[in-house]
Scaffold this motif. Structure first.
Motif, mmCIF file in Angstrom:
data_model
loop_
_atom_site.group_PDB
_atom_site.id
_atom_site.type_symbol
_atom_site.label_atom_id
_atom_site.label_comp_id
_atom_site.label_asym_id
_atom_site.label_seq_id
_atom_site.Cartn_x
_atom_site.Cartn_y
_atom_site.Cartn_z
ATOM 1 N N LEU A 28 0.713 -1.178 0.038
ATOM 2 C CA LEU A 28 -0.005 -0.082 -0.149
ATOM 3 C C LEU A 28 0.945 1.280 0.203
ATOM 4 N N HIS A 29 1.973 1.189 0.908
ATOM 5 C CA HIS A 29 2.428 2.356 0.869
ATOM 6 C C HIS A 29 3.646 2.586 -0.194
ATOM 7 N N ALA A 30 3.995 1.523 -0.906
ATOM 8 C CA ALA A 30 4.646 1.807 -2.237
ATOM 9 C C ALA A 30 3.529 2.216 -3.418
ATOM 10 N N ASP A 31 2.409 1.960 -3.418
ATOM 11 C CA ASP A 31 1.475 2.415 -4.134
ATOM 12 C C ASP A 31 1.107 3.999 -4.007
ATOM 13 N N LEU A 32 1.143 4.318 -2.756
ATOM 14 C CA LEU A 32 1.036 5.680 -2.387
ATOM 15 C C LEU A 32 2.032 6.530 -2.715
ATOM 16 N N GLU A 33 3.418 5.954 -2.311
ATOM 17 C CA GLU A 33 4.731 6.586 -2.939
ATOM 18 C C GLU A 33 4.656 6.638 -4.536
ATOM 19 N N ALA A 34 4.316 5.670 -5.224
ATOM 20 C CA ALA A 34 4.278 5.791 -6.525
ATOM 21 C C ALA A 34 3.149 6.709 -7.154
ATOM 22 N N HIS A 35 2.317 7.161 -6.350
ATOM 23 C CA HIS A 35 1.262 8.051 -6.757
ATOM 24 C C HIS A 35 1.741 9.617 -6.356
ATOM 25 N N GLY A 36 2.767 9.561 -5.627
ATOM 26 C CA GLY A 36 3.542 10.786 -5.327
ATOM 27 C C GLY A 36 3.048 11.495 -3.963
ATOM 28 N N ALA A 37 2.062 10.657 -3.180
ATOM 29 C CA ALA A 37 1.324 11.103 -2.263
ATOM 30 C C ALA A 37 2.122 11.060 -0.810
ATOM 31 N N ALA A 38 2.885 9.919 -0.612
ATOM 32 C CA ALA A 38 3.322 9.697 0.717
ATOM 33 C C ALA A 38 4.765 9.185 0.651
ATOM 34 N N ARG A 39 5.615 9.389 1.859
ATOM 35 C CA ARG A 39 6.918 9.005 1.783
ATOM 36 C C ARG A 39 6.908 8.725 3.389
ATOM 37 N N PRO A 40 8.126 7.995 3.815
ATOM 38 C CA PRO A 40 8.525 7.609 4.953
ATOM 39 C C PRO A 40 8.787 8.760 5.772
ATOM 40 N N PHE A 41 8.463 8.986 7.007
ATOM 41 C CA PHE A 41 8.719 10.377 7.617
ATOM 42 C C PHE A 41 10.371 10.098 8.106
ATOM 43 N N ASP A 42 11.187 11.305 7.895
ATOM 44 C CA ASP A 42 12.533 11.321 8.224
ATOM 45 C C ASP A 42 12.706 12.636 8.759
ATOM 46 N N GLY A 43 11.289 13.217 9.364
ATOM 47 C CA GLY A 43 11.646 14.577 10.163
ATOM 48 C C GLY A 43 11.770 15.809 9.504
ATOM 49 N N ASP A 44 11.896 15.661 8.030
ATOM 50 C CA ASP A 44 12.001 16.939 7.197
ATOM 51 C C ASP A 44 10.339 17.081 6.777
ATOM 52 N N LEU A 45 10.087 18.311 7.323
ATOM 53 C CA LEU A 45 8.708 18.867 6.887
ATOM 54 C C LEU A 45 8.641 19.790 5.529
#
Length: 342
Positions: A300-317
């Protein structure tokens, strides 16, 4: 299942919906996370064609709740549940979600004499040929002639609903410093846990990021958030500008999402991630404590990343943009297309 966009007006004429709105029942056990899948899909259908939506609840008496779906009968339903024995007129469209609905969903076509078109969300994992259409998360890997895959789950999030909710909570949100960082915190599930120690670590990471950005925090917990985890996160984040909703009063989530500049979601919930991605706001996925392989969530998260919506949280806003995910409407069009060709 592949579809072509439906001719909504032609379908309406074929069903006579110009004179009579489509009758839709949403069916679930009433829990918000389950009910909202069916209701969100029904509302999306109603945005495409005139419809009347009725919310129905199905619960089983405690003695029978864990019985196999194949053994359950209407006599085992809990008081206040939809009882098929008393139905006078079945709906045009039945949209159901969750395990509790399965013993009824698989029999509605017979009870209604074939009138009712039956849609089940999620992967039923039982009698998958018993529904006219299954709207299934792509990360579950379900296949079949009656399966329509979407990224994540159906939901109720639309720009209009978010904007409508905003004025009610404007006095709590509007004056807060930007960026507004919304955090949606889940809890223990079959695949993940949120221990007190991990909750403390997440809180510290969130705190550092919000302070570095000079923003504010708008945080909600789910019903699955362990009390100890909720307490430690609230204690460590309470002095930030913002609002940690304690669950009392009207739910401010829609207003928070409307105001959001960034959305943080824990990785344990497909619903939360999909809802966040529907806003068009940057979605940051927060890690949880794994209890077992969580391959479907990774998909799911890979699908959301491919859509451009999500990334793992790395502290950078730092913000980014993408087209808001609108899978619920795509599923609604699939429902109308399938109804028109049955």
């Amino acid at each position: 299942m592949e579809i072509t966009p439906p001719d909504i007006e032609a379908e309406g004429r074929a069903r006579g919906t110009a004179a009579r709105p489509l009758s839709i029942w949403t069916v679930s056990d009433g829990r918000a996370g389950i009910q909202n899948q069916a209701l969100g899909l029904a509302e999306a259908v109603a945005r495409l064609t005139p419809a009347h939506i009725a919310i129905q609840t199905v619960k089983w008496r405690p003695a029978f709740d864990r019985w196999p779906s194949s053994l359950k009968t209407p006599a085992m339903l809990a008081p206040g549940s939809l009882d098929p024995r008393t139905v006078v007129e079945w709906p045009d469209l039945w949209i159901a979600a969750g395990r509790a609905s399965l013993p009824l969903s698989t029999r509605v076509r017979d009870w209604s004499g074939g009138r009712t078109f039956v849609v089940q969300t999620q992967d039923p994992r039982w009698r998958n040929d018993g529904y006219d259409l299954i709207v299934a998360p792509a990360h579950d890997g379900l296949s079949g002639d009656n399966v329509f895959e979407i990224i994540g789950s159906p939901h109720r999030i639309t720009p209009q609903k978010l904007a409508e909710a905003a004025p009610t909570f404007a006095d709590r949100i509007a004056a807060l410093p930007r960026p507004h960082v919304v955090a949606m915190i889940g809890g223990r599930s079959k695949a993940f846990d949120l221990t007190e120690a991990h909750a403390a670590d997440l809180a510290d990471r969130i705190r550092t990021a919000v302070q570095a950005a000079g923003g504010s925090l708008l945080l909600t917990f789910s019903r699955r958030t362990p009390a100890a985890a909720q307490a430690v996160m609230a204690a460590r984040l309470s002095d930030l500008p913002g609002w940690i909703w304690d669950g009392t009063g009207d739910n401010p989530l829609f207003a928070m999402l409307d105001a959001a500049d960034h959305v943080l979601v824990t990785e344990d919930s497909a619903n939360m991630a999909t809802e966040a991605a529907a806003t068009g706001k940057p979605v940051h996925v927060l890690p949880m404590v794994p209890l077992k392989s969580a391959g479907k969530f990774a998909r799911l998260h890979a699908d959301l990343e491919a859509h451009g919506a999500a990334r793992p949280f790395d502290g950078d806003l730092t913000a980014w943009t993408y087209e808001p995910l609108n899978e619920t409407e795509r599923a609604a069009r699939a429902v109308l297309e399938a109804m028109g060709t049955r």
